[in-house]
Design a protein around this motif. Structure first.
Motif, PDB file in Angstrom:
ATOM      1  N   LEU A 114     -63.786  21.372 -22.944  1.00  0.00           N
ATOM      2  CA  LEU A 114     -62.410  21.708 -22.241  1.00  0.00           C
ATOM      3  C   LEU A 114     -61.521  22.597 -23.655  1.00  0.00           C
ATOM      4  O   LEU A 114     -60.825  23.496 -23.024  1.00  0.00           O
ATOM      5  N   SER A 115     -61.632  21.906 -24.646  1.00  0.00           N
ATOM      6  CA  SER A 115     -60.909  22.468 -25.790  1.00  0.00           C
ATOM      7  C   SER A 115     -61.359  23.991 -25.917  1.00  0.00           C
ATOM      8  O   SER A 115     -60.424  24.753 -26.115  1.00  0.00           O
ATOM      9  N   ALA A 116     -62.566  24.185 -25.980  1.00  0.00           N
ATOM     10  CA  ALA A 116     -63.068  25.520 -26.139  1.00  0.00           C
ATOM     11  C   ALA A 116     -62.603  26.458 -25.066  1.00  0.00           C
ATOM     12  O   ALA A 116     -62.244  27.654 -25.271  1.00  0.00           O
ATOM     13  N   THR A 117     -62.809  25.930 -23.873  1.00  0.00           N
ATOM     14  CA  THR A 117     -61.993  26.896 -22.570  1.00  0.00           C
ATOM     15  C   THR A 117     -60.640  26.938 -22.769  1.00  0.00           C
ATOM     16  O   THR A 117     -60.276  28.287 -22.563  1.00  0.00           O
ATOM     17  N   LYS A 118     -59.796  26.295 -23.071  1.00  0.00           N
ATOM     18  CA  LYS A 118     -58.641  26.421 -23.508  1.00  0.00           C
ATOM     19  C   LYS A 118     -58.238  27.486 -24.477  1.00  0.00           C
ATOM     20  O   LYS A 118     -57.596  28.431 -24.335  1.00  0.00           O
ATOM     21  N   TRP A 119     -59.040  27.490 -25.478  1.00  0.00           N
ATOM     22  CA  TRP A 119     -58.689  28.204 -26.740  1.00  0.00           C
ATOM     23  C   TRP A 119     -59.311  29.670 -26.215  1.00  0.00           C
ATOM     24  O   TRP A 119     -58.645  30.418 -26.500  1.00  0.00           O
ATOM     25  N   PHE A 120     -60.426  29.683 -25.634  1.00  0.00           N
ATOM     26  CA  PHE A 120     -60.683  31.119 -25.257  1.00  0.00           C
ATOM     27  C   PHE A 120     -59.751  31.658 -24.281  1.00  0.00           C
ATOM     28  O   PHE A 120     -59.620  33.007 -24.085  1.00  0.00           O
ATOM     29  N   SER A 121     -59.301  30.973 -23.203  1.00  0.00           N
ATOM     30  CA  SER A 121     -58.580  31.660 -22.164  1.00  0.00           C
ATOM     31  C   SER A 121     -57.231  31.884 -22.943  1.00  0.00           C
ATOM     32  O   SER A 121     -56.535  32.851 -22.267  1.00  0.00           O
ATOM     33  N   GLU A 122     -56.663  31.159 -23.846  1.00  0.00           N
ATOM     34  CA  GLU A 122     -55.229  31.533 -24.223  1.00  0.00           C
ATOM     35  C   GLU A 122     -55.721  32.819 -25.318  1.00  0.00           C
ATOM     36  O   GLU A 122     -54.639  33.800 -25.370  1.00  0.00           O
ATOM     37  N   MET A 123     -56.783  33.028 -26.023  1.00  0.00           N
ATOM     38  CA  MET A 123     -57.075  34.348 -26.630  1.00  0.00           C
ATOM     39  C   MET A 123     -57.213  35.477 -25.673  1.00  0.00           C
ATOM     40  O   MET A 123     -56.590  36.405 -25.969  1.00  0.00           O
ATOM     41  N   LEU A 124     -57.792  35.296 -24.272  1.00  0.00           N
ATOM     42  CA  LEU A 124     -57.942  36.174 -23.399  1.00  0.00           C
ATOM     43  C   LEU A 124     -56.428  36.736 -22.968  1.00  0.00           C
ATOM     44  O   LEU A 124     -56.092  37.765 -22.758  1.00  0.00           O
ATOM     45  N   ILE A 125     -55.634  35.714 -22.706  1.00  0.00           N
ATOM     46  CA  ILE A 125     -54.220  35.678 -21.926  1.00  0.00           C
ATOM     47  C   ILE A 125     -53.458  36.572 -23.118  1.00  0.00           C
ATOM     48  O   ILE A 125     -52.694  37.342 -22.681  1.00  0.00           O
ATOM     49  N   ALA A 126     -53.734  36.176 -24.321  1.00  0.00           N
ATOM     50  CA  ALA A 126     -52.815  36.854 -25.400  1.00  0.00           C
ATOM     51  C   ALA A 126     -53.401  38.135 -25.918  1.00  0.00           C
ATOM     52  O   ALA A 126     -52.829  38.888 -26.641  1.00  0.00           O
ATOM     53  N   GLY A 127     -54.720  38.795 -25.291  1.00  0.00           N
ATOM     54  CA  GLY A 127     -55.025  39.921 -25.603  1.00  0.00           C
ATOM     55  C   GLY A 127     -55.878  40.093 -26.648  1.00  0.00           C
ATOM     56  O   GLY A 127     -55.995  41.422 -27.142  1.00  0.00           O
ATOM     57  N   ASP A 128     -56.317  38.964 -27.175  1.00  0.00           N
ATOM     58  CA  ASP A 128     -57.016  39.238 -28.514  1.00  0.00           C
ATOM     59  C   ASP A 128     -58.112  39.962 -28.400  1.00  0.00           C
ATOM     60  O   ASP A 128     -58.970  40.479 -29.119  1.00  0.00           O
ATOM     61  N   ALA A 129     -58.945  39.730 -27.170  1.00  0.00           N
ATOM     62  CA  ALA A 129     -60.320  40.781 -26.774  1.00  0.00           C
ATOM     63  C   ALA A 129     -59.954  41.770 -26.139  1.00  0.00           C
ATOM     64  O   ALA A 129     -60.779  42.442 -25.359  1.00  0.00           O
ATOM     65  N   GLY A 130     -58.705  42.344 -26.046  1.00  0.00           N
ATOM     66  CA  GLY A 130     -58.358  43.555 -25.339  1.00  0.00           C
ATOM     67  C   GLY A 130     -57.394  43.421 -24.259  1.00  0.00           C
ATOM     68  O   GLY A 130     -57.287  42.300 -23.793  1.00  0.00           O
ATOM     69  N   PRO A 131     -56.780  44.145 -23.702  1.00  0.00           N
ATOM     70  CA  PRO A 131     -55.824  44.308 -22.753  1.00  0.00           C
ATOM     71  C   PRO A 131     -56.534  44.019 -21.481  1.00  0.00           C
ATOM     72  O   PRO A 131     -57.610  44.311 -21.158  1.00  0.00           O
ATOM     73  N   LEU A 132     -55.879  43.172 -20.520  1.00  0.00           N
ATOM     74  CA  LEU A 132     -56.435  42.721 -19.167  1.00  0.00           C
ATOM     75  C   LEU A 132     -55.653  43.443 -17.943  1.00  0.00           C
ATOM     76  O   LEU A 132     -54.419  43.518 -18.328  1.00  0.00           O
ATOM     77  N   ASN A 133     -56.240  43.646 -17.052  1.00  0.00           N
ATOM     78  CA  ASN A 133     -55.399  44.315 -15.991  1.00  0.00           C
ATOM     79  C   ASN A 133     -54.755  43.264 -15.234  1.00  0.00           C
ATOM     80  O   ASN A 133     -55.273  41.976 -15.313  1.00  0.00           O
TER      81      ASN A 133
END
Length: 692
Positions: free
Chosen positions: A470-489
């Motif tokens: 769950l901690s890993a999921t939270k970390w990665f989802s926050e990275m995705l929302i913040a755009g660390d892996a690129g912009p999201l549509n």
């Protein structure tokens, strides 16, 4: 005990004598020129097959009369061994030589090892299964017959197919002292099983276990000395090892037959005892009938005299009836108390025991003679295991306040084993309101406590294991929302946000489960410090501003003037405020108000939290403080929720010395009250903190 020691010594001597005898036979046969043949060997293995099948069947019959992991795995193990022995017998026949991929010089010795390795493993598993049964109990530790059959079947077929189709290596090494070193593997398995059964210790008193040890010694020596020393097919060591294999089967069969004979003998004894009891009951019934007839005759005589004595006799008859009713009531009460399953004692006003029923001895181990005249609840008997404050509170409740006391105690039996009891002690007052006697009723709840502890430990373990992903999921989802892996549509942003929200709900559930398991297990740290309750409420209101803003809900908080600080653990009490106020927000309409009032009354601080939300249906109010409960209207209004918040709040308040209650009316609102003592809560050492 002394007879068991003597018996154990005799058995050890017999084991040593058996081992030395086999060593002597080995030395005698070491240089023998004996060479047997396939025909004799095939006949011997057919006999071994039949013997193993009979032993396996008999062991399973014994298993189904009294479920035991040991008999289950010995039974299935010998049935699998019978199949592999039959295969070994077929291999030795010249008729089947043309069908095997491997030459007889390799296939025959290796096919012998198929059944020996298999039986060694199954005997070792039977001991391990017994250890599991001993550790977890006959119910939780039992292994199903289906599982045992499946394991045995798969293992047997695998061994069979392997030795048929896989090209086997060289079996004999004539240049070595031990011509067949591969036999040491099976010998190691038999040695491990032998050590296990010797450590088990039942061979001292149980005939079957005694013969199992014989069988394992014979099997071990057959592998370690004889078959390992064979230098060619059908030599003296080869044939002697086969004879010892059958001897080991006969040893197990002897143990089974003796065990079953003992069962039949015990059944006959039980039958005789039952017949004697029936005879005693018949005699008692006859005596009761004679007594009844005599009583009827006496009654008729009194009725005849009644007409002669008139008013005097009427008074006597009336008193007689009252006396008989009292006597019957007393007999019924005595029988009920004497045969109750709960431990019941009666003491005088100073706590000295005047009476103890049969269950008292069954639960504590102390006889009635040993406890009479002694003070209940002391270390001399079964008590004295709790803190001094517990007994002082008990004595004040029943002696000074003259009220019943209900609580749980950690006690110790006469044999030294500890147990948990739920006790109810009630004072019996005379007509002047003074204590005359005490009646104590105690129920052994050790098993229930162990089950609750196991459930709590399981929930704690499972919750801990869930935290990492769950901690890993939270970390990665926050990275995705913040755009660390690129912009999201926009659509991707919504999906990732849903993942994050669902993960947060799961984190909240895991934290709630962990908090509950910590509090229930008593492992949680309590740091009591002087605290202003109003400060805690303001902290909670600030933390949940976003939730109140979504529904435009106003929280009005107030506290009585000159309210004192009380010694509590602020983190624990904050969890109570947070759960109750958050519930009020969830189930209140938009643009409404929630009232939080803190006041002082007598020796308590009282908190009142009121809302005008959906309320709780009358028929469901009794379940509000139970785990995982959510009312029907609550689930329809708010789908998210664990049903753990109010249970956690109640647990924290009661462990802090307070009480919690509520009043609610459906569609009008709910008010919760909880109290905390002004004297505060004592600090307590533990292993973990809440929400850690």
């Amino acid at each position: 005990m002394e007879s068991q020691v003597i018996t154990g010594r005799k058995q050890i001597i017999s084991y040593i004598a058996l081992s030395l005898s086999l060593v002597i036979i080995y030395i005698f046969l070491r240089n023998s020129d004996w060479i047997g043949g396939k025909q004799i060997h095939t006949i011997m293995e057919v006999m071994a097959t039949a013997l193993a099948a009979f032993v396996g069947t008999l062991a399973l019959v014994r298993y189904y009369t009294k479920k035991s992991n040991t008999f289950l795995f010995i039974g299935t193990g010998f049935l699998g061994t019978a199949f592999l022995d039959l295969y070994h017998a077929i291999v030795t026949s010249t008729f089947f030589d043309q069908f095997w991929q491997n030459p007889p010089e390799s296939l025959i010795p290796w096919s012998w090892n198929a059944s020996r390795y298999f039986l060694g493993v199954m005997m070792l598993i039977s001991w391990l299964a017994w250890r599991r049964e001993k550790k977890f109990g006959s119910e939780l530790g039992a292994i199903s017959a289906k599982s045992a059959y499946t394991i045995t079947g798969v293992f047997t077929v695998t061994a069979f197919l392997f030795f048929i189709f896989y090209p086997l290596p060289q079996a004999y090494y004539p240049e070595l002292f031990f011509g067949r070193p591969e036999e040491f593997g099976a010998a190691a398995l038999f040695l491990a099983a032998l050590i296990g059964y010797l450590r088990k210790g039942l061979w001292k008193t149980d005939k079957f276990e005694h013969w199992i040890v014989y069988s394992l010694i014979i099997g071990l020596m057959g592998q370690l000395l004889f078959m390992s020393s064979s230098h060619q097919l059908f030599d003296s060591m080869f044939d002697m090892a086969h004879l010892l294999k059958k001897a080991s089967y006969l040893a197990v069969l002897s143990g089974l037959l003796i065990a079953m004979y003992q069962l039949f003998t015990e059944a006959d004894c039980a039958k005789e005892i039952l017949a004697k009891q029936n005879q005693d009951l018949s005699q008692a019934k006859q005596s009761a009938e004679e007594f009844s007839k005599a009583a009827d005759e006496k009654k008729r005589s009194l009725e005849e005299q009644q007409h002669a004595i008139l008013n005097v006799l009427e008074d006597i008859a009336h008193e007689k009836k009252i006396t008989e009713m009292h006597a019957q009531d007393l007999r019924k009460f005595q029988q009920a108390v004497e045969n109750a399953s709960d431990h019941i004692i009666i003491t005088d006003a100073d706590g000295l025991i005047l009476y103890a029923n049969k269950a008292a001895e069954l639960i504590t181990g102390f006889t009635e003679k040993e406890v009479l005249g002694k003070k209940a609840g002391t270390k001399e008997l079964w008590g004295g295991q709790m803190d001094k404050e517990v007994y002082e509170h008990l004595w004040k409740t029943i002696k000074t306040d003259k009220k019943p006391f209900v609580g749980e105690f950690n006690n110790k039996r006469k044999n030294g084993t500890e147990y948990t009891a739920k006790s109810r002690i009630s004072p019996i007052l005379d007509k002047n309101g003074e204590v005359q006697f005490f009646v104590g009723i105690e129920t052994d709840i050790t098993k229930e406590k162990n089950v609750d502890r196991m459930k709590t430990e399981f929930i704690s373990l499972a919750s801990h294991q869930l935290r990492t992903p769950l901690s890993a999921t939270k970390w990665f989802s926050e990275m995705l929302i913040a755009g660390d892996a690129g912009p999201l549509n926009k659509e991707q942003q919504e999906y990732v946000q849903n993942i994050s929200d669902s993960n947060e709900r799961m984190v909240s559930l895991v934290n709630a489960l962990l908090n509950i398991s910590r509090i229930e297990s008593g492992r949680i740290v309590v740091d009591s410090t002087p605290t202003n309750l109003f400060d805690i409420v303001n902290e909670v209101i600030k933390e949940i501003e976003s939730e109140t803003a979504k529904k435009n809900i106003k929280i009005i908080a107030s506290i009585t003037e000159n309210a004192p600080k009380i010694c509590i653990d602020p983190k624990l009490i904050k969890e109570v405020y947070k759960n109750v106020i958050t519930n009020a927000i969830k189930y209140s309409p938009a643009e409404s108000e929630i009232i939080v009032m803190i006041s002082k009354k007598d020796e308590e601080m009282i908190t009142q939290i009121s809302d005008n939300g959906i309320g709780i249906p009358d028929e469901e109010q009794s379940k509000v403080f139970t785990k995982f409960f959510r009312a029907n209207n609550a689930r329809q209004t708010e789908t998210d929720g664990s049903g753990l918040g109010l249970y956690l709040a109640k647990t924290i308040i009661e462990s802090s010395g307070g009480k919690i209650r509520f009043e609610s009316k459906e569609n009008e609102g709910t008010t919760f009250w909880f109290t905390l003592p002004l004297k505060g809560t004592k600090s307590k050492k533990g292993e973990v903190r809440i929400n850690s």
